[in-house]
Design a protein around this motif. Structure first.
Motif, PDB file in Angstrom:
ATOM      1  N   ARG A 316       1.067  -1.187  -0.066  1.00 11.60           N
ATOM      2  CA  ARG A 316      -0.007  -0.009  -0.021  1.00 11.60           C
ATOM      3  C   ARG A 316       0.888   1.246  -0.186  1.00 11.60           C
ATOM      4  O   ARG A 316       1.698   1.494   0.880  1.00 11.60           O
ATOM      5  CB  ARG A 316      -0.852  -0.001   1.365  1.00 11.60           C
ATOM      6  N   VAL A 333      -2.725   3.621  -2.877  1.00 10.50           N
ATOM      7  CA  VAL A 333      -3.004   2.900  -4.294  1.00 10.50           C
ATOM      8  C   VAL A 333      -2.053   1.387  -3.807  1.00 10.50           C
ATOM      9  O   VAL A 333      -1.144   1.622  -3.197  1.00 10.50           O
ATOM     10  CB  VAL A 333      -2.560   3.485  -5.364  1.00 10.50           C
ATOM     11  N   ASP A 334      -2.501   0.687  -4.511  1.00  8.16           N
ATOM     12  CA  ASP A 334      -1.750  -0.602  -4.236  1.00  8.16           C
ATOM     13  C   ASP A 334      -0.615  -0.715  -5.411  1.00  8.16           C
ATOM     14  O   ASP A 334      -0.931  -0.408  -6.651  1.00  8.16           O
ATOM     15  CB  ASP A 334      -2.664  -2.012  -4.738  1.00  8.16           C
ATOM     16  N   PRO A 338      -0.486   0.896  -9.745  1.00 11.12           N
ATOM     17  CA  PRO A 338      -0.413   2.249  -9.292  1.00 11.12           C
ATOM     18  C   PRO A 338      -0.954   3.493  -9.936  1.00 11.12           C
ATOM     19  O   PRO A 338      -0.639   4.404  -9.596  1.00 11.12           O
ATOM     20  CB  PRO A 338       0.917   2.244  -8.698  1.00 11.12           C
ATOM     21  N   ASN A 342      -6.692   4.429 -10.157  1.00  9.13           N
ATOM     22  CA  ASN A 342      -6.669   3.535  -8.976  1.00  9.13           C
ATOM     23  C   ASN A 342      -6.496   4.097  -7.692  1.00  9.13           C
ATOM     24  O   ASN A 342      -6.732   3.532  -6.679  1.00  9.13           O
ATOM     25  CB  ASN A 342      -5.823   2.268  -9.141  1.00  9.13           C
ATOM     26  N   TRP A 343      -6.114   5.578  -7.615  1.00 12.29           N
ATOM     27  CA  TRP A 343      -5.825   6.343  -6.371  1.00 12.29           C
ATOM     28  C   TRP A 343      -7.226   6.608  -5.878  1.00 12.29           C
ATOM     29  O   TRP A 343      -8.115   6.519  -6.496  1.00 12.29           O
ATOM     30  CB  TRP A 343      -5.423   7.501  -6.598  1.00 12.29           C
TER      31      TRP A 343
END
Length: 713
Positions: A316, A333-334, A338, A342-343
């Motif tokens: 993370r 985000v993962d 990233p 996806n944030w």
């Protein structure tokens, strides 16, 4: 009133007055003839417009004729300054004011706690360390021993995660080019060879195997100080191997970028790479070092906004960004996917500008509210835990620590609050005094207040004005107006030992928070860039007009000052409104706006300025306000002392050389127009204490002399 008491009071007042001595400005100073500066026939053509540049030869800062010109200019300047009757008294007072112990906040590395201390007049602060709370304090690194004259400074330091190794950078004569030396912390023995020609670089350790750093190929033609540095490169240096074998990680001709930085998350799992071509906006990349052979992944693939990974929790990532948030926010985000789409917002944008830090498992949101600090503590799920109570209205810095730390140290300051270090308990949220300032200054005698004035286009601009309590607003107070207005940089309240000289003489110090800075986020910054740059100058001029209209001062008592981009500010405003100021002090300024991008990394400033090569509109705009080109023959300009340094390889001294030469040619009247050129110094960082005191002495002496201000000892 008791008669005896009245007698005692009267005697005390008489004694105090007798102990004070007023030294008046010199009624007349003999100004030596300005050096005869040769003029060439060089000219450039821009979109059909021919622009003469007769002083182009001064750009060759290492040439014999340029060095001779510098020597002759300094003779004229020093001869003038030597005749100012209170110059020695100002120097003595500044030396006394500076002579107190100064400490940095402590920080822990391995088994030791480190801190910087200056005994008072040491040219460079010394790095000390102590093992445990009761251990003996010892000197770890003493930069005063790097060179006999104190002009070689400690310019950056990075410890390995276990604290057993340290790499430190040194700067010689103030240059941005650095050397890197590695030692073992236990016995200070040197490890491997010294790295050379490192520039604009952090150092990021990966275990104890080696570290990442950034640099350019050093210019091979012309001056190594002014030659263009364009393609930045991120390397990994393995200890005990030659620098020539260092692995190129990112950049160079494969991925040409002007600025590249590399750093690791605290757990050393992720390498974070930032890449940019200008001073604002940049790409963001990550590499998972826990997986051998893992690729460098693109997080952000454009240069439009600013981003930084500030922490991680396994995969993370915590990212600061101003994407869709001009004042900044924090997202998560993962790391496996990233991309910005996806944030997830963790700490959303607010009306105040965000500058975050992390430590002790917390996130510290340090906000700017009208250019002053407001700090809030969040947990890693984005829950607000508390607003941190600060000691006053001013600037707080240092809200960062390691993950396992239980406490951190922050500093607090304002224009009337000397820098003070506090210890902060992360769990309880309580602060306690750690180190008070020992400077000879009584804050209770002075006041500092914020006002909002109206600029030319109706925009409200904040300004903080500082002076003695009870100051009479009669228009006769010597005043120094300071500004910057660029590069998203915020001018927040900070104490200056040098400014005591002005304040205790009944003077006024004013700092305007101009557009172009970062005080109100991206919109405020953009409002002072490229074709909007005139807003910055208008804001500064309006600040001067406010100080005059409110009778803080008058044009005959008003000086203006600024450095670097602030030097451009002073140069532009003194050429546009020369009658408004009595004294101008442009320091290490960007003064030739048609050629700034042709030196060192100057092309990276194009985000703020634009360049004369962009298009005809941009050329015409720059040509109109460029201080070197805006000077007009037969004009009465303010008393001016340009300051620069022969080793400034950021804003090369040619800017100041050419501006001063033309100013001396065109200026009409008795106001002195001088240039003070420091030798073995650069853009300002690492300047030895003795050199700083001498420079500040000359600044105040020049201001007081030319505003007709007496100096009271």
């Amino acid at each position: 009133m008791n008669k005896n008491f009245k007698t005692i009071v009267l005697a005390t007042l008489v004694t105090a007055c007798q102990n004070e001595k007023a030294i008046n400005p010199a009624e007349e100073i003999t100004l030596l003839p300005y050096p005869s500066t040769e003029k060439g026939n060089v000219a450039d053509s821009h979109f059909g417009t021919t622009v003469p540049d007769p002083y182009r030869w001064l750009e060759n800062d290492t040439a014999a004729d340029t060095k001779a010109w510098v020597t002759e200019q300094n003779k004229v300047t020093n001869a003038y300054l030597d005749q100012i009757p209170f110059r020695d008294a100002i120097y003595a007072r500044l030396e006394k004011l500076w002579n107190y112990e100064r400490f940095s906040a402590p920080f822990k590395e391995g088994d030791y706690t480190y801190f910087y201390k200056n005994d008072g007049l040491q040219n460079q602060s010394v790095l000390y360390r102590q093992k445990g709370e009761d251990g003996t304090t010892e000197i770890f690194l003493d930069p005063n021993k790097f060179s006999e004259d104190g002009t070689t400074s400690l310019a950056g330091i990075a410890f390995s995660r276990d604290g057993s190794l340290v790499a430190y950078q040194i700067s010689e004569g103030g240059s941005d080019w650095r050397k890197v030396i590695v030692i073992r912390t236990e016995d200070k023995s040197i490890v491997g060879d010294t790295l050379l020609d490192v520039k604009f670089s952090d150092l990021a350790w990966r275990g104890n195997a080696g570290f990442y750093y950034s640099s350019y190929d050093k210019p091979v033609e012309g001056s190594t100080l002014s030659g263009v540095t364009d393609e930045h490169k991120l390397y990994f240096h393995t200890l005990n191997t030659p620098q020539g074998e260092d692995k190129l990680v990112f950049g160079g001709s494969v991925t040409p970028r002007r600025y590249i930085g590399g750093y690791l998350t605290e757990d050393e799992r992720f390498l974070i790479i930032t890449a940019a071509n200008t001073t604002s906006g940049g790409e963001l990349y990550i590499q998972d070092l826990s997986k051998p052979g893992s690729p460098i992944l693109t997080v952000v693939d454009n240069f439009e906004k600013n981003h930084a990974v500030i922490d991680n929790e396994g995969e993370r990532l915590f990212i600061y960004t101003n994407l869709n948030a001009p004042n900044g926010k924090i997202v998560t985000v993962d790391a496996s996917n990233p991309k910005p789409e996806n944030w997830v917002d963790l700490i959303p944008e607010t009306e105040n500008v965000l500058n975050p830090g992390t430590g002790g498992g917390k996130i510290f949101a340090n906000y700017l509210k009208d250019a002053t600090s407001m700090v809030q503590q969040y947990d890693r799920n984005g829950r607000l835990e508390r607003a941190i109570e600060l000691p006053d209205v001013g600037s707080a810095a240092g809200f960062s620590a390691k993950m396992d730390d239980k406490e951190l140290y922050y500093s607090f300051t304002s224009y009337v609050y000397p820098p003070t270090i506090f210890k902060y308990n992360i769990a309880s949220g309580t602060s306690e005094l750690y180190k008070a300032s020992g400077v000879d200054f009584d804050p209770m005698k002075y006041e500092s207040k914020q006002v909002f004035y109206t600029s030319k286009d109706g925009t409200k601009i904040p300004m903080i004005i500082t002076h003695k309590k009870g100051l009479e607003l009669d228009g006769h107070n010597p005043t120094l107006l300071y500004g910057y207005g660029g590069f998203d940089i915020s001018l927040t309240p900070s104490f200056s030992t040098s400014n005591i000289i002005l304040l205790e003489q009944g003077g006024v110090y004013a700092v305007a928070n101009l557009r172009g800075g970062g005080e109100y986020g991206e919109k405020w910054h953009l409002a002072g860039t490229k074709l909007q740059k005139q807003h910055v100058f208008d804001d500064f001029i309006a600040a001067a007009e406010y100080l005059i209209s409110e009778r803080y001062t008058s044009p005959e008592k008003l000086g203006i000052a600024g450095g670097s981009n602030g030097g451009l500010l002073v140069g532009a405003t003194m050429t546009q409104r020369p009658e408004l100021f009595k004294v101008a002090l442009p320091a290490v300024g960007v003064l030739d706006m048609l050629r700034y991008h042709k030196f060192t990394a100057g092309a990276g400033w194009a985000y703020d300025y634009g360049t004369a090569d962009d298009n005809e509109e941009m050329f015409n705009y720059l040509y109109a306000y460029s201080p070197y080109h805006a000077l007009k023959p037969g004009t009465v300009y303010p008393a001016t002392m340009v300051t620069t340094a022969d080793h400034d390889d950021r804003v090369v001294p040619a800017h100041s050389f050419k501006f001063a030469a033309r100013l001396q040619e065109y200026h009409k009247g008795s106001n002195p127009v001088l240039i003070r050129i420091e030798t073995k110094a650069g853009h300002g960082a690492g300047k030895p204490t003795a050199m700083v005191i001498a420079e500040q002495t000359d600044k105040w002496a020049f201001l007081f002399q030319n505003t007709g201000t007496s100096y009271v000892e």
